[in-house]
Design a protein around this motif. Sequence first.
Motif, PDB file in Angstrom:
ATOM      1  N   ILE A 174       0.845  -1.190   0.000  1.00  0.00           N
ATOM      2  CA  ILE A 174       0.000   0.000   0.000  1.00  0.00           C
ATOM      3  C   ILE A 174       0.883   1.244   0.000  1.00  0.00           C
ATOM      4  N   SER A 175       0.274   2.379  -0.295  1.00  0.00           N
ATOM      5  CA  SER A 175       1.019   3.634  -0.299  1.00  0.00           C
ATOM      6  C   SER A 175       1.212   4.127   1.136  1.00  0.00           C
ATOM      7  N   PHE A 176       2.132   5.076   1.313  1.00  0.00           N
ATOM      8  CA  PHE A 176       2.344   5.628   2.652  1.00  0.00           C
ATOM      9  C   PHE A 176       1.083   6.340   3.130  1.00  0.00           C
ATOM     10  N   GLU A 177       0.375   7.002   2.221  1.00  0.00           N
ATOM     11  CA  GLU A 177      -0.855   7.700   2.581  1.00  0.00           C
ATOM     12  C   GLU A 177      -1.914   6.720   3.074  1.00  0.00           C
ATOM     13  N   GLN A 178      -2.021   5.579   2.411  1.00  0.00           N
ATOM     14  CA  GLN A 178      -2.974   4.555   2.844  1.00  0.00           C
ATOM     15  C   GLN A 178      -2.584   3.983   4.209  1.00  0.00           C
ATOM     16  N   TYR A 179      -1.283   3.813   4.415  1.00  0.00           N
ATOM     17  CA  TYR A 179      -0.775   3.320   5.689  1.00  0.00           C
ATOM     18  C   TYR A 179      -1.119   4.289   6.816  1.00  0.00           C
ATOM     19  N   CYS A 180      -0.918   5.583   6.562  1.00  0.00           N
ATOM     20  CA  CYS A 180      -1.243   6.608   7.558  1.00  0.00           C
ATOM     21  C   CYS A 180      -2.728   6.582   7.910  1.00  0.00           C
ATOM     22  N   GLU A 181      -3.559   6.508   6.877  1.00  0.00           N
ATOM     23  CA  GLU A 181      -5.007   6.515   7.101  1.00  0.00           C
ATOM     24  C   GLU A 181      -5.442   5.301   7.912  1.00  0.00           C
ATOM     25  N   MET A 182      -4.821   4.164   7.627  1.00  0.00           N
ATOM     26  CA  MET A 182      -5.152   2.926   8.334  1.00  0.00           C
ATOM     27  C   MET A 182      -4.850   3.053   9.827  1.00  0.00           C
ATOM     28  N   LEU A 183      -3.837   3.848  10.162  1.00  0.00           N
ATOM     29  CA  LEU A 183      -3.403   4.001  11.551  1.00  0.00           C
ATOM     30  C   LEU A 183      -3.992   5.225  12.239  1.00  0.00           C
ATOM     31  N   GLY A 184      -4.876   5.948  11.531  1.00  0.00           N
ATOM     32  CA  GLY A 184      -5.494   7.123  12.125  1.00  0.00           C
ATOM     33  C   GLY A 184      -4.732   8.409  11.899  1.00  0.00           C
ATOM     34  N   ASN A 185      -3.855   8.415  10.901  1.00  0.00           N
ATOM     35  CA  ASN A 185      -3.074   9.604  10.525  1.00  0.00           C
ATOM     36  C   ASN A 185      -2.262  10.204  11.673  1.00  0.00           C
ATOM     37  N   PRO A 186      -1.438   9.391  12.333  1.00  0.00           N
ATOM     38  CA  PRO A 186      -0.578   9.929  13.393  1.00  0.00           C
ATOM     39  C   PRO A 186       0.591  10.711  12.796  1.00  0.00           C
ATOM     40  N   THR A 187       1.292  11.433  13.642  1.00  0.00           N
ATOM     41  CA  THR A 187       2.491  12.155  13.218  1.00  0.00           C
ATOM     42  C   THR A 187       3.678  11.204  13.313  1.00  0.00           C
ATOM     43  N   PHE A 188       4.105  10.692  12.180  1.00  0.00           N
ATOM     44  CA  PHE A 188       5.188   9.718  12.184  1.00  0.00           C
ATOM     45  C   PHE A 188       6.493  10.334  12.682  1.00  0.00           C
ATOM     46  N   ILE A 189       7.304   9.519  13.344  1.00  0.00           N
ATOM     47  CA  ILE A 189       8.618   9.932  13.827  1.00  0.00           C
ATOM     48  C   ILE A 189       9.639   9.673  12.727  1.00  0.00           C
ATOM     49  N   SER A 190      10.538  10.604  12.505  1.00  0.00           N
ATOM     50  CA  SER A 190      11.548  10.422  11.466  1.00  0.00           C
ATOM     51  C   SER A 190      12.688   9.554  12.000  1.00  0.00           C
ATOM     52  N   PRO A 191      13.387   8.834  11.109  1.00  0.00           N
ATOM     53  CA  PRO A 191      14.550   8.065  11.550  1.00  0.00           C
ATOM     54  C   PRO A 191      15.589   8.936  12.257  1.00  0.00           C
ATOM     55  N   ALA A 192      15.760  10.160  11.793  1.00  0.00           N
ATOM     56  CA  ALA A 192      16.741  11.058  12.420  1.00  0.00           C
ATOM     57  C   ALA A 192      16.350  11.392  13.857  1.00  0.00           C
ATOM     58  N   GLU A 193      15.055  11.576  14.098  1.00  0.00           N
ATOM     59  CA  GLU A 193      14.598  11.866  15.467  1.00  0.00           C
ATOM     60  C   GLU A 193      14.850  10.676  16.380  1.00  0.00           C
ATOM     61  N   LEU A 194      14.571   9.472  15.886  1.00  0.00           N
ATOM     62  CA  LEU A 194      14.826   8.279  16.695  1.00  0.00           C
ATOM     63  C   LEU A 194      16.319   8.115  16.950  1.00  0.00           C
ATOM     64  N   ALA A 195      17.134   8.375  15.939  1.00  0.00           N
ATOM     65  CA  ALA A 195      18.586   8.236  16.095  1.00  0.00           C
ATOM     66  C   ALA A 195      19.118   9.153  17.189  1.00  0.00           C
ATOM     67  N   GLU A 196      18.571  10.344  17.298  1.00  0.00           N
ATOM     68  CA  GLU A 196      19.000  11.267  18.353  1.00  0.00           C
ATOM     69  C   GLU A 196      18.644  10.717  19.738  1.00  0.00           C
ATOM     70  N   ILE A 197      17.517  10.038  19.842  1.00  0.00           N
ATOM     71  CA  ILE A 197      17.126   9.424  21.110  1.00  0.00           C
ATOM     72  C   ILE A 197      18.091   8.302  21.476  1.00  0.00           C
ATOM     73  N   VAL A 198      18.456   7.501  20.490  1.00  0.00           N
ATOM     74  CA  VAL A 198      19.413   6.408  20.727  1.00  0.00           C
ATOM     75  C   VAL A 198      20.765   6.984  21.170  1.00  0.00           C
ATOM     76  N   LEU A 199      21.210   8.042  20.491  1.00  0.00           N
ATOM     77  CA  LEU A 199      22.467   8.685  20.860  1.00  0.00           C
ATOM     78  C   LEU A 199      22.410   9.211  22.300  1.00  0.00           C
ATOM     79  N   PHE A 200      21.269   9.781  22.680  1.00  0.00           N
ATOM     80  CA  PHE A 200      21.093  10.268  24.052  1.00  0.00           C
ATOM     81  C   PHE A 200      21.268   9.139  25.057  1.00  0.00           C
ATOM     82  N   CYS A 201      20.674   7.989  24.773  1.00  0.00           N
ATOM     83  CA  CYS A 201      20.822   6.836  25.674  1.00  0.00           C
ATOM     84  C   CYS A 201      22.292   6.442  25.813  1.00  0.00           C
ATOM     85  N   TRP A 202      22.990   6.426  24.700  1.00  0.00           N
ATOM     86  CA  TRP A 202      24.408   6.047  24.697  1.00  0.00           C
ATOM     87  C   TRP A 202      25.268   7.060  25.444  1.00  0.00           C
ATOM     88  N   GLN A 203      24.924   8.326  25.352  1.00  0.00           N
ATOM     89  CA  GLN A 203      25.764   9.373  25.930  1.00  0.00           C
ATOM     90  C   GLN A 203      25.596   9.556  27.432  1.00  0.00           C
TER      91      GLN A 203
END
Length: 237
Positions: free
Chosen positions: A189-218
């Motif tokens: 399915i398309s990303f738009e269809q995926y979003c709609e299926m999940l209720g159109n949440p605000t997806f987290i970017s990989p870069a945002e998650l990576a910063e969280i992982v770096l915080f844990c490490w630091q």
Amino acid sequence: MAAELVVVTGAGAGIGRALAGVFSAAGHPCLLISRHLEAHPELEGQPVLYRQLDVSDADELGAAITAAESQYGPTGCLINNAGMIHIGGLESLSLAQVAEEVDTMVTGVMNGIHHVLPGMRERKAGTIINISSIGDRKPAPGAPVYHACKHAVRSLGESMNMSEAEHNVRVINVAPGLIRTAIHQKMGISFEQYCEMLGNPTFISPAELAEIVLFCWQQPSHICIRDIAVMPTDCAF
């Protein structure tokens, strides 16, 4: 003191590529591992090694880590990020597909840990970060093998936090959900269809998650963020 070597599996795209970016920017030499891997232009000129291999191959994975350590010193942080998903139940997936998921997300994780843990124990220092999934505690229909693998990885981390406490080795489980990756393509399915299926949440970017992982490490070495779930605020899942 030289910055410690960081090993990232599944570094070809998505979360893994973002992890490579933030850890490299923080000054760490990186060994980037993936089955499908090309040099990342944004990391040109940085102390980065690339190895194209399957983490289920313990010998190849071990050889790659050994070679990187001979150049940059012992692994300070292993990030087990390699993952995949086949959509479908056990009745519809082939046994080869089931084995592929287990080999990547369970065996591959153990292979990496098996190689770096003895050195970490000896030095009484080191961090293992497993990129799990929100599905490790709240599975959903449609991908039972994937969720079983992630549950196993979370359990592994919990056990290791008990066994490795006396060796001062940290094991961190990061359980993200709804990261902006290409998982929808596996669902046909398309990303738009995926979003709609999940209720159109605000997806987290990989870069945002990576910063969280770096915080844990630091965090100071005497602090271990053992388990952290990361989800969009506007998602009720």
